[in-house]
Design an enzyme around this catalytic site. Structure first.
Site, short mmCIF file in Angstrom:
data_model
loop_
_atom_site.label_atom_id
_atom_site.label_comp_id
_atom_site.label_asym_id
_atom_site.label_seq_id
_atom_site.Cartn_x
_atom_site.Cartn_y
_atom_site.Cartn_z
N ARG A 165 0.88 -1.18 0.00
CA ARG A 165 0.00 0.00 0.00
C ARG A 165 0.91 1.22 0.00
O ARG A 165 1.65 1.46 0.97
CB ARG A 165 -0.92 0.00 1.22
N HIS B 174 -7.71 0.70 -6.17
CA HIS B 174 -7.87 -0.09 -4.94
C HIS B 174 -8.54 -1.40 -5.37
O HIS B 174 -9.72 -1.64 -5.10
CB HIS B 174 -8.74 0.68 -3.94
N GLN C 203 -10.40 -3.88 -2.92
CA GLN C 203 -11.67 -3.32 -2.46
C GLN C 203 -12.77 -3.62 -3.48
O GLN C 203 -13.86 -4.07 -3.15
CB GLN C 203 -11.52 -1.80 -2.26
N ASP D 227 -17.56 7.14 -0.80
CA ASP D 227 -16.22 7.05 -0.20
C ASP D 227 -15.91 8.45 0.35
O ASP D 227 -16.57 9.44 -0.03
CB ASP D 227 -15.20 6.63 -1.27
N CYS E 16 -16.73 1.99 1.36
CA CYS E 16 -15.54 1.16 1.58
C CYS E 16 -14.95 1.36 2.97
O CYS E 16 -14.11 0.57 3.40
CB CYS E 16 -14.51 1.44 0.50
N ARG F 212 -13.69 -8.30 2.59
CA ARG F 212 -12.28 -8.03 2.29
C ARG F 212 -11.44 -9.23 2.74
O ARG F 212 -10.53 -9.67 2.06
CB ARG F 212 -11.79 -6.77 3.02
N1 CP Z 1 -11.33 0.36 2.83
C1 CP Z 1 -10.04 0.29 3.22
O1 CP Z 1 -9.12 0.06 2.41
O2 CP Z 1 -9.87 0.43 4.55
P1 CP Z 1 -8.47 0.68 5.28
O3 CP Z 1 -7.89 1.96 4.73
O4 CP Z 1 -8.78 0.75 6.74
O5 CP Z 1 -7.57 -0.47 4.96
#
Ligand code: CP
Length: 450
Positions: free
Chosen positions: A248, A275, A278, A370, A410, A438
């Site tokens: 990430r 992403h 997701q 989001d 999300c 997830r």
């Molecule tokens: N939706 C999501 O990726 O959550 P986090 O940023 O908490 O990993």
């Protein structure tokens, strides 16, 4: 029974009643009940929507934490056992439950013209068995086995074909049923995170544990990707020590460079462009709640950000129509939109980008929000608060959407900004199922690439 419970909980009901049992029966593909209904000329999904429409969801009623069988529903289950004995079968199937429900049918079913006699006759004529082969979903073109994506990177939703997504979803289903072996024993996944996370970090770490392997969390402070050490060096060092890397970071180019120098699978756990994990979990959640993703209108309200891009690029493959409503200037990059349009044309889906959230929400099957300010954009947050006003899941947009529109987010959510507290807590909200998925989807992904 699980679907019946979900239907009751969605409506905030403490008890699973006979109507929930009926709705539960009408979920899924290729079950005995579905085959019988199709065999005598009923469209199960149409029937499900009709029955669901008769069960009014009290606005604002919170989803129930759990639901247990009501006394009346217990009698149905008992009746299903009797129907099983009467038909000489040695298992209680959905077809017997359907018969039991029709034995003393609720008005919602009587109105549809569906009768006990018609179903009983079809069952005794062996129709369920005869229809079984053609009604079952086609055999996956790709076997949904652990390792079916062995060694592959997953940096973008475009890295998987439609058949591979289907195979992955089948693997997710098997994981949720506890049918997938611990293929991670002796293996370690490194989690290289330059940004904060709750869901992604925990779900990947738990997924590795569930697969019998280990995970190693590496923060920005520890590694300093591209600062303390070049990306390509970190990639080559980690490749010699772990069996997968979950990354990430900010720059998509850095993720691509990392993958190019990595000898082990690299999974994009969010960058500024996409992403993808997701989006996979989101479409799996849609399928769980809506049986199929085909023909659904998914409306994303807010920034044309990484989440919107992954959804937009995956929607055509899933047969889903996609609408993005964002303020002028917040559209995704032109090249992405062009690519998404080409995909939409190829798969026969619609893609719409508008600056009008009310128009966008019209007749939506799914509303998705989001945060307005993504990680790394904190300095813009004041301006964004002003620019995005109205691009939210709220009373106004919900009024335009279908009455039972699914609400997705999300997370993390900023209640009162991109989504109201009422919407988050409503029985239409599936945001926590989304979060849970997830875990299952990423467990399947790890099992597939390891
Ligand atoms: N939706 C999501 O990726 O959550 P986090 O940023 O908490 O990993």
């Amino acid at each position: 029974m699980l679907w019946a419970q979900v239907e009751a909980m969605r409506r905030g009901e403490e008890y699973v009643e006979r109507e929930h049992l009926l709705l539960g029966l009408l979920h899924g593909e290729g079950t005995g009940a579905i085959r019988l209904l199709e065999g005598i000329g009923y469209a199960p999904e149409e029937l499900r929507l009709r029955v669901a429409g008769l069960l009014v969801i009290e606005p604002g009623k919170p989803r129930a934490e759990s639901s247990t069988l009501a006394p009346g529903a217990r009698q149905i289950v008992e009746q299903a056992r009797r129907e099983t004995e009467a038909t000489g079968h040695d298992f209680v199937g959905t077809e017997h439950l359907l018969l039991a429900l029709l034995h003393d049918a609720p008005s919602s079913v009587v109105e549809s013209g569906l009768t006990y006699d018609a179903v009983a006759q079809a069952l005794s004529s062996g129709m369920a068995d005869a229809l079984a082969e053609e009604a079952l979903p086609p055999s996956p073109k790709i076997p949904a086995r652990p390792g079916f994506l062995r060694g592959r990177h997953f940096l973008s939703v475009l890295d998987l074909s439609g058949d591979e997504v289907e195979a992955l979803f089948e693997l997710v289903r098997e994981i949720k049923l506890g049918q997938v072996a611990k293929v991670g024993v002796g293996k370690t996944a490194a989690l290289l995170f330059d940004k904060p996370s709750l869901r992604t970090r925990v779900s990947f770490q738990v997924a590795m544990t569930r697969l019998g392997g280990a995970s190693l969390f590496l923060s920005r402070e520890e590694v300093g990707l591209g600062q303390r050490e070049p990306v390509k060096d970190v990639a080559r060092v980690l490749s010699r020590m772990v069996e997968a890397v979950v990354i990430r970071t900010f720059s998509h180019d850095a993720v691509v460079e990392f993958a190019n120098f990595s000898d082990v699978p690299v999974i994009n756990a969010l960058d500024d462009y996409e992403h993808p994990c997701q989006a996979l979990a989101d479409f799996y959640t849609i399928r769980e709640h809506r049986v199929q993703t085909q023909g659904q209108k998914l409306v994303f309200l807010g920034d044309g950000n990484n989440v919107a891009v992954s959804l937009m690029l995956l929607a055509p493959t899933m047969g889903t129509h996609f609408t993005l409503a964002c303020p002028p200037g917040y559209e995704p990059p032109v090249a992405v939109v062009k690519h998404a349009r080409e995909l939409a044309t190829r798969y026969g889906t619609q893609l719409e980008i508008t600056n009008d959230p009310i128009l966008a929400a019209d007749d939506a099957d799914i509303l998705y929000a989001d945060v307005w300010t993504s990680m790394g954009q904190e300095e813009e947050s004041k301006k964004r608060l002003e620019d995005f006003a109205g691009f939210a899941i709220n009373e106004k947009t919900l009024r335009e959407a279908k009455e039972d529109a699914l609400i997705l987010h999300c997370l993390p959510a900023h209640r009162g900004e991109e989504i109201t507290d009422d919407a988050m807590e409503s029985s239409q909200s599936a945001v926590f199922d989304q979060a849970e998925n997830r875990l299952h989807v990423q467990q399947a992904l790890l099992a597939a690439v390891l």
